[in-house]
Design a protein around this motif. Sequence first.
Motif, PDB file in Angstrom:
ATOM      1  N   MET A  35     -10.704  22.827  -7.777  1.00 31.29           N
ATOM      2  CA  MET A  35     -10.186  21.763  -8.633  1.00 31.29           C
ATOM      3  C   MET A  35      -8.691  21.588  -8.372  1.00 31.29           C
ATOM      4  O   MET A  35      -7.918  22.531  -8.514  1.00 31.29           O
ATOM      5  N   LEU A  36      -8.316  20.397  -7.968  1.00 29.16           N
ATOM      6  CA  LEU A  36      -6.923  20.127  -7.646  1.00 29.16           C
ATOM      7  C   LEU A  36      -6.142  19.781  -8.903  1.00 29.16           C
ATOM      8  O   LEU A  36      -6.683  19.259  -9.876  1.00 29.16           O
ATOM      9  N   SER A  37      -4.839  20.030  -8.866  1.00 32.14           N
ATOM     10  CA  SER A  37      -3.974  19.511  -9.920  1.00 32.14           C
ATOM     11  C   SER A  37      -3.873  17.992  -9.749  1.00 32.14           C
ATOM     12  O   SER A  37      -4.155  17.445  -8.672  1.00 32.14           O
ATOM     13  N   PHE A  38      -3.479  17.318 -10.806  1.00 30.24           N
ATOM     14  CA  PHE A  38      -3.318  15.867 -10.713  1.00 30.24           C
ATOM     15  C   PHE A  38      -2.282  15.509  -9.651  1.00 30.24           C
ATOM     16  O   PHE A  38      -2.451  14.539  -8.900  1.00 30.24           O
ATOM     17  N   GLU A  39      -1.213  16.283  -9.563  1.00 31.89           N
ATOM     18  CA  GLU A  39      -0.167  16.014  -8.578  1.00 31.89           C
ATOM     19  C   GLU A  39      -0.702  16.165  -7.156  1.00 31.89           C
ATOM     20  O   GLU A  39      -0.375  15.363  -6.262  1.00 31.89           O
ATOM     21  N   GLU A  40      -1.543  17.179  -6.918  1.00 30.08           N
ATOM     22  CA  GLU A  40      -2.132  17.376  -5.588  1.00 30.08           C
ATOM     23  C   GLU A  40      -3.080  16.228  -5.246  1.00 30.08           C
ATOM     24  O   GLU A  40      -3.087  15.723  -4.113  1.00 30.08           O
ATOM     25  N   ALA A  41      -3.891  15.811  -6.221  1.00 30.00           N
ATOM     26  CA  ALA A  41      -4.807  14.699  -5.989  1.00 30.00           C
ATOM     27  C   ALA A  41      -4.044  13.417  -5.688  1.00 30.00           C
ATOM     28  O   ALA A  41      -4.398  12.655  -4.781  1.00 30.00           O
ATOM     29  N   THR A  42      -2.981  13.177  -6.435  1.00 31.46           N
ATOM     30  CA  THR A  42      -2.148  11.983  -6.213  1.00 31.46           C
ATOM     31  C   THR A  42      -1.555  11.992  -4.811  1.00 31.46           C
ATOM     32  O   THR A  42      -1.518  10.958  -4.132  1.00 31.46           O
ATOM     33  N   GLU A  43      -1.101  13.156  -4.380  1.00 31.70           N
ATOM     34  CA  GLU A  43      -0.511  13.270  -3.038  1.00 31.70           C
ATOM     35  C   GLU A  43      -1.530  12.913  -1.961  1.00 31.70           C
ATOM     36  O   GLU A  43      -1.210  12.208  -0.993  1.00 31.70           O
ATOM     37  N   ILE A  44      -2.772  13.356  -2.116  1.00 34.68           N
ATOM     38  CA  ILE A  44      -3.821  13.033  -1.147  1.00 34.68           C
ATOM     39  C   ILE A  44      -4.119  11.540  -1.141  1.00 34.68           C
ATOM     40  O   ILE A  44      -4.215  10.906  -0.082  1.00 34.68           O
ATOM     41  N   VAL A  45      -4.256  10.961  -2.324  1.00 32.58           N
ATOM     42  CA  VAL A  45      -4.566   9.529  -2.426  1.00 32.58           C
ATOM     43  C   VAL A  45      -3.461   8.690  -1.804  1.00 32.58           C
ATOM     44  O   VAL A  45      -3.711   7.772  -1.017  1.00 32.58           O
ATOM     45  N   PHE A  46      -2.222   9.006  -2.124  1.00 25.75           N
ATOM     46  CA  PHE A  46      -1.106   8.186  -1.669  1.00 25.75           C
ATOM     47  C   PHE A  46      -0.724   8.449  -0.212  1.00 25.75           C
ATOM     48  O   PHE A  46       0.068   7.701   0.366  1.00 25.75           O
ATOM     49  N   ALA A  47      -1.283   9.509   0.391  1.00 29.75           N
ATOM     50  CA  ALA A  47      -0.979   9.797   1.793  1.00 29.75           C
ATOM     51  C   ALA A  47      -1.824   8.969   2.758  1.00 29.75           C
ATOM     52  O   ALA A  47      -1.587   8.991   3.968  1.00 29.75           O
ATOM     53  N   GLN A  48      -2.791   8.210   2.234  1.00 27.75           N
ATOM     54  CA  GLN A  48      -3.662   7.430   3.113  1.00 27.75           C
ATOM     55  C   GLN A  48      -2.885   6.286   3.766  1.00 27.75           C
ATOM     56  O   GLN A  48      -1.963   5.725   3.178  1.00 27.75           O
ATOM     57  N   ASN A  49      -3.270   5.948   4.973  1.00 29.14           N
ATOM     58  CA  ASN A  49      -2.611   4.862   5.689  1.00 29.14           C
ATOM     59  C   ASN A  49      -3.454   3.589   5.588  1.00 29.14           C
ATOM     60  O   ASN A  49      -4.680   3.639   5.493  1.00 29.14           O
ATOM     61  N   PHE A  50      -2.766   2.442   5.596  1.00 25.69           N
ATOM     62  CA  PHE A  50      -3.433   1.168   5.403  1.00 25.69           C
ATOM     63  C   PHE A  50      -2.997   0.181   6.476  1.00 25.69           C
ATOM     64  O   PHE A  50      -1.908   0.268   7.020  1.00 25.69           O
ATOM     65  N   ASN A  51      -3.832  -0.774   6.754  1.00 30.24           N
ATOM     66  CA  ASN A  51      -3.471  -1.920   7.596  1.00 30.24           C
ATOM     67  C   ASN A  51      -4.209  -3.115   7.019  1.00 30.24           C
ATOM     68  O   ASN A  51      -5.269  -3.518   7.477  1.00 30.24           O
ATOM     69  N   HIS A  52      -3.623  -3.661   5.952  1.00 36.70           N
ATOM     70  CA  HIS A  52      -4.393  -4.555   5.104  1.00 36.70           C
ATOM     71  C   HIS A  52      -4.276  -6.036   5.455  1.00 36.70           C
ATOM     72  O   HIS A  52      -5.171  -6.813   5.137  1.00 36.70           O
ATOM     73  N   GLY A  53      -3.206  -6.458   6.088  1.00 39.95           N
ATOM     74  CA  GLY A  53      -3.071  -7.867   6.454  1.00 39.95           C
ATOM     75  C   GLY A  53      -2.221  -8.658   5.475  1.00 39.95           C
ATOM     76  O   GLY A  53      -2.005  -8.252   4.333  1.00 39.95           O
ATOM     77  N   VAL A  54      -1.732  -9.801   5.962  1.00 38.63           N
ATOM     78  CA  VAL A  54      -0.838 -10.649   5.164  1.00 38.63           C
ATOM     79  C   VAL A  54      -1.302 -12.092   5.231  1.00 38.63           C
ATOM     80  O   VAL A  54      -2.108 -12.468   6.089  1.00 38.63           O
ATOM     81  N   GLU A  55      -0.759 -12.910   4.329  1.00 38.98           N
ATOM     82  CA  GLU A  55      -1.070 -14.326   4.304  1.00 38.98           C
ATOM     83  C   GLU A  55       0.052 -15.056   3.580  1.00 38.98           C
ATOM     84  O   GLU A  55       0.810 -14.462   2.814  1.00 38.98           O
ATOM     85  N   ARG A  56       0.160 -16.356   3.849  1.00 40.03           N
ATOM     86  CA  ARG A  56       1.115 -17.189   3.103  1.00 40.03           C
ATOM     87  C   ARG A  56       0.378 -17.891   1.972  1.00 40.03           C
ATOM     88  O   ARG A  56      -0.753 -18.338   2.141  1.00 40.03           O
ATOM     89  N   VAL A  57       1.042 -17.953   0.812  1.00 42.54           N
ATOM     90  CA  VAL A  57       0.431 -18.593  -0.348  1.00 42.54           C
ATOM     91  C   VAL A  57       1.406 -19.620  -0.906  1.00 42.54           C
ATOM     92  O   VAL A  57       2.623 -19.514  -0.710  1.00 42.54           O
ATOM     93  N   PRO A  58       0.900 -20.630  -1.612  1.00 42.74           N
ATOM     94  CA  PRO A  58       1.802 -21.567  -2.283  1.00 42.74           C
ATOM     95  C   PRO A  58       2.677 -20.837  -3.303  1.00 42.74           C
ATOM     96  O   PRO A  58       2.256 -19.843  -3.905  1.00 42.74           O
ATOM     97  N   LEU A  59       3.872 -21.322  -3.488  1.00 44.15           N
ATOM     98  CA  LEU A  59       4.843 -20.689  -4.380  1.00 44.15           C
ATOM     99  C   LEU A  59       4.247 -20.398  -5.745  1.00 44.15           C
ATOM    100  O   LEU A  59       4.395 -19.299  -6.283  1.00 44.15           O
ATOM    101  N   HIS A  60       3.537 -21.377  -6.315  1.00 45.75           N
ATOM    102  CA  HIS A  60       3.033 -21.225  -7.675  1.00 45.75           C
ATOM    103  C   HIS A  60       1.856 -20.255  -7.763  1.00 45.75           C
ATOM    104  O   HIS A  60       1.428 -19.904  -8.868  1.00 45.75           O
ATOM    105  N   ASP A  61       1.340 -19.813  -6.631  1.00 48.73           N
ATOM    106  CA  ASP A  61       0.266 -18.811  -6.621  1.00 48.73           C
ATOM    107  C   ASP A  61       0.780 -17.417  -6.283  1.00 48.73           C
ATOM    108  O   ASP A  61      -0.015 -16.494  -6.091  1.00 48.73           O
TER     109      ASP A  61
END
Length: 393
Positions: free
Chosen positions: A1-27
């Motif tokens: 059983m991990l501490s909450f801090e250890e679990a958070t560290e694992i979750v936040f250590a993941q790498n992402f490549n999610h992509g971008v887009e342009r949106v209208p200003l009001h959105d």
Amino acid sequence: MLSFEEATEIVFAQNFNHGVERVPLHDSVGRILAEDVFSDIEMPPFNKSAVDGYACGSSIWPELPVTLEIIETIPAGVIPLKTILDGHCSKIMTGAMVPEGTCRVVMVEDTEMTGENLVRISSQSKGINICYKGEDIKTGDRVLEKGLRVAPAHVAVLASVGATSPLVAKLPRVGIISTGDELVEPELIPGIAQIRNSNASQLIAQVKTVPALPTYCGIAPDEGPELRKIIDRTLAGYDVVLLTGGVSMGDFDFVPSVLQEAGVDILFSSIAIQPGKPTVFGRRGNTFIFGLPGNPVSSFVLFEILVRPFLLRMMGNIPAPVMLKIPLGVDYSRRKSVRKSMIPVMIRDGAAFPVEYHGSAHINAYTMANGILDMEIGITGISKGELVNVRPL
């Protein structure tokens, strides 16, 4: 059983490549900027009046009171035609360009009309009441940073610099599955030994406020091929999967083993937190999965403290957890202290008051709470007036 801090560290250590887009200003409200934003102009773009009043030269001070001739009226959006000379002034409106020769704008409250085009300056206004060109922003200044979550004030800044199609991170697609043979949809009347599925609706609402794109993928049975089929289909179609129920140690908690059969790399399956101990986190390729406990308070709290910041990080925002250090309004104690406890509280009158709370199935408690108190491992009691850490909701 991990501490909450250890679990958070694992979750936040993941790498992402999610992509971008342009949106209208009001959105763009709530979206995460994917690039720095720079100003294409100076702000203000000209010397402008901060008040309604009279644009005056320097020669009238300290010779007050004095009567001046009004040579023109300057509304906002109009270019002044005349220069301020001795004995003259121009009537000017808030936001209007000040004419040449102006050293200050006298507020209308400090004047009185003495003739058709004559005004008496009776006292010296506080300040010069001029907003100077470029005093807020220079051309080329960075006005907003990449990774910022756009709020209404940021939309005003984007508009002021002409960034009408800001580049933002794409919204994560989140598939939501509830498991449990006892569950029925909210529109149905539960039979004997059945309950309505509240977790899915709750998580959909929470995902929308990130914001991200939730899709409800239905209720899965506790076991069997249908459970594996729904998990496989959801893992293939979404960036993040939120699954509630079936993750504990009971005879019918098959989700962790089914996830492993589906090729999910389980990174942890238990956190030293109350509520929320049987929380699973894993990854298959570019898809992440959170297996949350079936009790609604557990899924609510784990979303707020773990899933929400994870989704924001996927989009390039690194939120610093907001933690208030405020006094506890009453004495509080608990029997066991082997896990970090997350306690619903109402923040009022500068203090935190625990609300009536019957356990992890009592989601009604959170309709009365506006914060979560962190009670650390090893702490069994907190005295009234002692400073505590509270996460605002």
